[in-house]
Design an enzyme around this catalytic site. Sequence first.
Site, PDB file in Angstrom:
ATOM      1  N   ARG A  60     -70.901 -59.450 -14.110  1.00  0.00           N
ATOM      2  CA  ARG A  60     -70.396 -60.743 -13.641  1.00  0.00           C
ATOM      3  C   ARG A  60     -69.889 -61.615 -14.771  1.00  0.00           C
ATOM      4  O   ARG A  60     -69.026 -62.470 -14.555  1.00  0.00           O
ATOM      5  CB  ARG A  60     -71.454 -61.462 -12.812  1.00  0.00           C
ATOM      6  CG  ARG A  60     -71.736 -60.747 -11.494  1.00  0.00           C
ATOM      7  CD  ARG A  60     -72.808 -61.435 -10.712  1.00  0.00           C
ATOM      8  NE  ARG A  60     -73.991 -61.627 -11.529  1.00  0.00           N
ATOM      9  CZ  ARG A  60     -75.222 -61.384 -11.147  1.00  0.00           C
ATOM     10  NH1 ARG A  60     -75.454 -60.928  -9.946  1.00  0.00           N
ATOM     11  NH2 ARG A  60     -76.232 -61.608 -11.955  1.00  0.00           N
ATOM     12  N   GLU A  97     -88.627 -56.489 -18.656  1.00  0.00           N
ATOM     13  CA  GLU A  97     -90.021 -56.784 -18.295  1.00  0.00           C
ATOM     14  C   GLU A  97     -90.873 -55.518 -18.211  1.00  0.00           C
ATOM     15  O   GLU A  97     -91.984 -55.472 -18.717  1.00  0.00           O
ATOM     16  CB  GLU A  97     -90.062 -57.537 -16.960  1.00  0.00           C
ATOM     17  CG  GLU A  97     -91.436 -58.058 -16.629  1.00  0.00           C
ATOM     18  CD  GLU A  97     -91.442 -58.916 -15.375  1.00  0.00           C
ATOM     19  OE1 GLU A  97     -92.526 -59.276 -14.935  1.00  0.00           O
ATOM     20  OE2 GLU A  97     -90.352 -59.222 -14.850  1.00  0.00           O
TER      21      GLU A  97
END
Length: 175
Positions: A60, A97
Amino acid sequence: MAFNLDAYIRKVPDFPKKGILFYDITSILTAPEAFCFCIEAMVDLYSKKNIDAVAAIEARGFVFAAPFAARMGIPLLLIRKKGKLPGITLSKKYDLEYAQAEIEIHREDVPEGKKILLLDDLIATGGTLNASRELLKAGGAEVTEIFGVVGLPFLNYDKILAPTPVTTLIQYHGE
């Protein structure tokens, strides 16, 4: 002129998992007035700054960076996921993460000694932007500023991206 960008950002609760509020910028892209506002705001912010190129993060980030680069008359550098570029690349692994990711850029695309604006659509933890900054630095360029349409400062991206200045058009501070 005031523009309510918030009205064009869809908030999706519990995506991609329960407890996460997802800020979806695709609704900006379906509204030409909102998309044009973003590009014009970027041009206003950076037209008088000494920027030699803009580097954008897949995917994006490309959408916002391409018209901006064209308007500014500067090169667009694409930072891609590993394995997407056919030429000789520089690569950088970084931690997510619960996993590890890797990004690449064509070696020949990095303008050695030049000043780069690093751009993504949304800045959350800053991990991908930090890896991108390190990738560009390894190629001999200098990331002088970081830009995101949306910022989530409650995730403390400022700590990982310091000392590089970070600018966003809108910020959300959690629920």
